[in-house]
Enzyme design. Sequence first.
Site, short mmCIF file in Angstrom:
data_model
loop_
_atom_site.label_atom_id
_atom_site.label_comp_id
_atom_site.label_asym_id
_atom_site.label_seq_id
_atom_site.Cartn_x
_atom_site.Cartn_y
_atom_site.Cartn_z
N HIS A 57 4.78 7.22 2.32
CA HIS A 57 4.51 6.78 3.66
C HIS A 57 5.00 5.40 3.79
O HIS A 57 5.03 4.36 3.09
CB HIS A 57 2.88 6.70 3.52
CG HIS A 57 2.11 5.67 2.88
ND1 HIS A 57 1.65 4.74 3.03
CD2 HIS A 57 1.65 5.97 1.35
CE1 HIS A 57 0.98 3.99 2.42
NE2 HIS A 57 0.99 4.81 0.96
N ASP A 71 2.71 -0.92 -1.56
CA ASP A 71 2.06 0.31 -1.30
C ASP A 71 2.37 0.53 0.13
O ASP A 71 1.85 0.23 0.79
CB ASP A 71 0.59 0.53 -1.72
CG ASP A 71 -0.05 1.72 -1.42
OD1 ASP A 71 0.52 2.59 -1.02
OD2 ASP A 71 -1.31 1.79 -1.49
N GLU A 73 -0.83 7.72 6.34
CA GLU A 73 -1.38 8.08 5.15
C GLU A 73 -2.42 7.12 4.71
O GLU A 73 -3.66 7.43 4.07
CB GLU A 73 -0.28 7.83 3.88
CG GLU A 73 -0.79 8.23 2.55
CD GLU A 73 -1.65 7.52 1.57
OE1 GLU A 73 -2.23 7.78 0.74
OE2 GLU A 73 -1.56 6.24 2.21
N GLU A 74 -2.60 5.62 5.16
CA GLU A 74 -3.64 4.82 4.63
C GLU A 74 -5.00 5.18 5.40
O GLU A 74 -5.89 4.71 5.19
CB GLU A 74 -3.23 3.36 5.15
CG GLU A 74 -1.98 2.94 4.31
CD GLU A 74 -2.45 2.76 2.75
OE1 GLU A 74 -3.73 2.95 2.18
OE2 GLU A 74 -1.73 2.07 1.89
N ASP A 132 3.67 7.35 -4.64
CA ASP A 132 2.79 6.31 -4.18
C ASP A 132 2.51 5.25 -5.41
O ASP A 132 3.35 5.49 -6.49
CB ASP A 132 1.43 6.72 -4.06
CG ASP A 132 0.66 6.35 -2.79
OD1 ASP A 132 0.54 5.00 -2.94
OD2 ASP A 132 0.35 6.77 -1.59
N HIS A 191 -3.68 -2.65 -3.03
CA HIS A 191 -4.34 -3.11 -1.92
C HIS A 191 -4.98 -4.32 -1.81
O HIS A 191 -5.78 -4.68 -1.02
CB HIS A 191 -5.44 -1.95 -1.53
CG HIS A 191 -5.24 -0.78 -1.14
ND1 HIS A 191 -5.93 0.13 -0.52
CD2 HIS A 191 -4.00 0.00 -0.93
CE1 HIS A 191 -5.47 1.28 0.01
NE2 HIS A 191 -4.27 1.43 -0.60
#
Length: 378
Positions: A72, A190, A224-225, A245, A325
């Site tokens: 992503h 990410d 995606e997030e 990922d 994150h």
Amino acid sequence: MKDLPINREYLLQTLRSLLAIPSPSGMTDAVVAFVCKELETLGVPYELTRRGAIRADFKGSRSSPDRAIVAHLDTLGAMVKGFWNNGRPQVVPIGTWSARFAEGARCLVHTDDGTAYRGSILPRKASGHTFNEEIDTQPVAWTNLELRLDEPLTDEAGCRALGIHVGDTISIDPMPEFMDNGFLVSRHLDDKAGVAAMLAAARAICESDAKLPMDCHLLFTIAEEVGVGASTVLHGDVAELVSIDNGTIAPGQYTCEYGVTVAMQDSSGPFDRHLTRRLLELCGKYDIEHSRDVFRYYRSDAASALEAGNDIRTALVCFALDASHGYERSHEDSLIALARLLALYMQSKPLFARDKTALGPLGDLPPTRSDLLPASED
């Protein structure tokens, strides 16, 4: 099948370029354009969905069924929610991440006319010389944050006069640092590190003129997030989907910090037993450093593909990531290992001939061992 050399410099430069492009969910046009240009340079044809997800196409010796690899392009971010009495914007997250990691972040606020204003996200009590111990006792929450814009502002009217409104997207500065010892430190690794690894694998396939046994689609998703992911970019011929990922470096996890990790299960359930074992076999046969792991609080593009009703085999392969994150860290060796595995997988034969049709006979599925079945009560 060949273990193709991965161009390390290309991978790292691609990652630098990706990180330099703000792309929180909902604002991904610029990063989509960059990837499209890279695909054109490689000579890989592609198509876009209406919203901008990319499907690139590598032709194989047969076109159906085929396989796909997905990563992503969107990242975490924030949005203007309203204004406090002092005129500073309130903020809410785009994607799921802690206000703890938003505190102190440098950022850009993107207005409707394309202007971007610099600022910092801060707790409402930010000055230790004023609030003393209250700095440490105030709650860690998005409702306790404000956006300090680097403009001469004292009220909401001043913000609005600049063209800043409720709903404006806030992109968080990545602050990348690529160290000489191979560590890569940045926000938004990410999944931009995964995208860079996928493009590096694609380049290796193109430069080697490797022959693929079946069509392989490289999918680049844009939401995606926020849980949408690969729900809309697939088509009915895909039988195998490998999602890329992050694998988390943390106590209780078994993610390989300098290699690739094959996930066995995430919060959406176990991945396909046969596809995960194929990937593990490739790692073992070609001496790719790897591990297996299970993630409790985690989902990827694979989950959204299944939830959209696609009857496909899915797997998840991961690069190492510390502080996911947050202010993240990976290692270039992990990305190289991931790219090697992807290039090998693209060259590998289909799992089962039986997967050619959505509904069909047992075919070449492996038989169940009778000695492992429970004893009959008769």
